[in-house]
Design a protein around this motif. Structure first.
Motif, PDB file in Angstrom:
ATOM      1  N   PRO A 152      21.999  10.854 -17.422  1.00 44.45           N
ATOM      2  CA  PRO A 152      20.729  11.052 -16.718  1.00 44.45           C
ATOM      3  C   PRO A 152      20.936  12.048 -15.586  1.00 44.45           C
ATOM      4  CG  PRO A 152      21.673   8.920 -16.132  1.00 44.45           C
ATOM      5  CD  PRO A 152      22.624   9.560 -17.098  1.00 44.45           C
ATOM      6  N   SER A 180      18.593  14.523 -13.011  1.00 42.75           N
ATOM      7  CA  SER A 180      17.393  15.210 -12.551  1.00 42.75           C
ATOM      8  C   SER A 180      17.784  16.598 -12.069  1.00 42.75           C
ATOM      9  CB  SER A 180      16.739  14.418 -11.421  1.00 42.75           C
ATOM     10  OG  SER A 180      17.633  14.320 -10.322  1.00 42.75           O
ATOM     11  N   GLN A 217      13.952  15.881 -15.619  1.00 42.80           N
ATOM     12  CA  GLN A 217      15.306  15.728 -16.140  1.00 42.80           C
ATOM     13  C   GLN A 217      15.747  17.068 -16.746  1.00 42.80           C
ATOM     14  OE1 GLN A 217      17.444  12.480 -16.666  1.00 42.80           O
ATOM     15  NE2 GLN A 217      16.416  12.475 -14.690  1.00 42.80           N
ATOM     16  N   ARG A 246      17.739   7.814 -13.548  1.00 40.53           N
ATOM     17  CA  ARG A 246      17.366   9.224 -13.421  1.00 40.53           C
ATOM     18  C   ARG A 246      18.532  10.068 -12.909  1.00 40.53           C
ATOM     19  NH1 ARG A 246      12.427  10.651 -13.653  1.00 40.53           N
ATOM     20  NH2 ARG A 246      12.783  12.374 -12.222  1.00 40.53           N
ATOM     21  N   THR A 247      19.558   9.401 -12.399  1.00 39.37           N
ATOM     22  CA  THR A 247      20.742  10.117 -11.916  1.00 39.37           C
ATOM     23  C   THR A 247      21.989   9.374 -12.416  1.00 39.37           C
ATOM     24  OG1 THR A 247      20.908   8.819  -9.884  1.00 39.37           O
ATOM     25  CG2 THR A 247      19.556  10.801  -9.791  1.00 39.37           C
ATOM     26  N   THR A 254      12.092  10.021 -17.774  1.00 40.35           N
ATOM     27  CA  THR A 254      12.166  11.494 -17.824  1.00 40.35           C
ATOM     28  C   THR A 254      11.839  12.082 -16.475  1.00 40.35           C
ATOM     29  OG1 THR A 254       9.913  11.550 -18.609  1.00 40.35           O
ATOM     30  CG2 THR A 254      11.659  11.715 -20.248  1.00 40.35           C
TER      31      THR A 254
END
Lengths: 253, 261
Positions: free
Chosen positions: A83, A85, A114, B208-209, B261
């Motif tokens: 993941p 961003s 993302q 998300r990270t 996302t």
């Protein structure tokens, strides 16, 4: 002016296949050096040698001591399991001014997205933003506008030119799209494993080696572009009245 | 609560906390087979240690670390793919270990316990080892974290930015080897990789990270350990497999959420 990067007599072979033969070039602060050449000419390999990512078999590779390098690779494949961003991706290069850097490359809207969901052109802009965040003295760009639309390509090349002219950044870039590059570049290195010819863009575009490499059609269209001749000269050198055909946008008489 | 259960929970929970962030790298960098190979090979260390009369866990650690170093070297040759090399090593070492074990008539090893884990055999010393050793491993991982994340995104980019890529890669392999060696005792040789991979995979949709995914994997691992042990306690099922079943259930549940996302 001292060179930020110097390559001299660099040779490299992969399993006895010569990829680079006696290649030399030099990038000084504020100068843009563009490497052009057909597929398989060793352009990306040359950049990797210049960056110290690949060792040369022979020759000298020198970067100015302590020089900060910004690199934009040809492709970036982030594993889908990671993941990531855009904000986090950029933060690897610097914590402050992420928004500003993204705005500069025309991708201010993708900060929260993302990385894997970016289009090719957006990703290219984000990678350039990351390189800029490092406040580089030397930018090494491998096809930096791949996948970017035509208008965007011109914008990005303008930005790269501005970085060189205004901030004194040295730029070494690889490109296929000769048209757009020629206008901004100081020196063109025409590479086909060895340096076929090098010099000012206008001179290179008329060089017989260059014509042989790219064929007369590409070369001709290029020459037309770098010197967009939309008018004719009279015998005394004054510009003749152009044989103008009015288009729908024309507002003049 | 029974002291046995407290001890098992303390060991399993501590292990899950350590396994979470490491498991993320196993997932991101496709090291699942590497972890498996180390665990299989560790049986050889176990047998050798028992034969020489030293602490079995020590033999496991030595073999796992040695194998990690050897595989890191072998990876550089290009004649065989890494997966092939790992397959040869994993099953070769497991087979040699089993053959050697059968030849040693005087030595008795609880083979089932090592293959599938024996959380009831956990001593307070093991709990202390997991928590102290785990804290050390997490501290080392934290130091390598920025480089490891950067090189997972793109190795060339990380090198150009002056990060110690080669050292970080070797460091990660050694640390994963240690985690595998420690985790074997709880979930067993055959299920060690599950404890690394499944909680991380379950955390992926919510992250998300990279850091969020690591935290999520720690949480998912602790939940799986607690649920698995509780089920094992009530239903009298083997503990290691019960933990893995709980983790798989968590993973299946997590997949019903749309990826962030």
């Amino acid at each position: 002016m001292t060179a930020l990067l110097t390559l001299d007599g660099v040779s490299l072979a992969f399993a006895d296949n010569p990829v680079l033969v006696e290649v030399g070039l030099s990038v000084a602060a504020g100068r843009i050096v563009t490497v052009v050449g057909p597929n398989g000419a060793g352009k990306s390999t040359l950049l990797k040698v210049a960056l110290g990512l690949l060792p040369a078999d022979r020759g000298r590779v020198e970067r100015a001591p302590g020089v900060t390098v910004g690199y934009v690779p040809q492709r970036l494949v982030v594993p889908p399991t990671l993941p990531l961003s855009v904000r986090r991706f950029l933060s690897m290069a610097g914590s402050a001014g992420l928004e500003v850097a993204l705005e500069r490359v025309g991708a201010g809207h993708v900060l929260g997205r993302q990385v894997q969901r970016l289009s090719g052109g957006e990703l290219q802009r984000v990678m350039l933003a990351r390189a800029l965040l490092r406040r580089p003295q030397l930018l090494v760009l491998d096809e930096p506008v791949g996948g970017v639309d035509m208008a965007g390509q011109a914008e990005l090349y303008d930005l790269i030119a501005a970085l060189a002219r205004e901030e004194g950044c040295g730029v070494l870039l690889v490109s296929h799209d000769l048209h757009l590059v020629m206008a901004a570049t100081d020196e063109v290195v025409c590479l086909n494993r060895h340096v076929c010819c090098a010099g000012h863009p206008e001179a290179v575009s008329r060089h017989p080696e260059y014509l042989a490499l790219f064929g007369p059609r590409v070369a001709a269209s290029l020459a037309v572009y770098t010197h967009a001749h939309d008018h004719a000269h009279l015998a005394d050198g004054t510009v003749a009245a152009p044989p103008h055909r009015h288009g729908p946008e024309c507002s003049h008489g | 609560m029974d002291e046995l259960l407290v001890r098992a929970l303390a060991a399993g929970g501590g292990l899950a906390l350590v396994a979470g962030p490491f498991g993320c790298f196993v997932v991101w960098r496709r090291m699942a087979y590497f972890g498996d190979a180390l665990a299989h090979g560790a049986l050889l260390g176990l047998v050798a240690a028992t034969a020489f009369g030293i602490e079995p866990s020590l033999g496991v650690v030595v073999v796992a670390v040695g194998a990690a170093l050897g595989l890191a070297r072998l990876e550089r040759q290009r004649r065989l793919g890494t997966d092939t090399l790992l397959g040869i090593f994993a099953h070769g070492a497991l087979a040699i270990g089993l053959v050697a074990l059968s030849l040693m008539e005087t030595v008795r090893i609880d083979l089932m316990g090592w293959l599938f884990g024996d959380v009831l055999a956990v001593r307070w010393l093991d709990v202390a080892t997991i928590w102290l050793g785990g804290a050390g491993m997490l501290a080392a991982l934290a130091a390598l974290w920025p480089t490891l994340v950067a090189m997972t995104v793109d190795e060339d980019l990380a090198r150009v930015e002056g990060r110690p890529v080669a050292a970080a890669r070797l460091g990660l392999m050694l640390l994963v080897a240690l985690v595998v060696a420690v985790a074997m005792k709880i979930v067993g040789i055959l299920l060690v990789t599950a404890l690394l991979v499944i909680p991380a995979a379950a955390a992926r949709p919510f992250a998300r990270t990279p850091e969020q995914m690591a935290a999520g994997a720690m949480a998912a691992g602790v939940v799986a350990v607690a649920a698995g042990m509780a089920a094992s306690w009530r239903l009298d099922t083997p503990t290691g497999p019960s933990i893995v079943v709980a983790a798989v259930a968590l993973f299946a549940f997590s997949q019903s959420f749309r990826r962030n996302t």
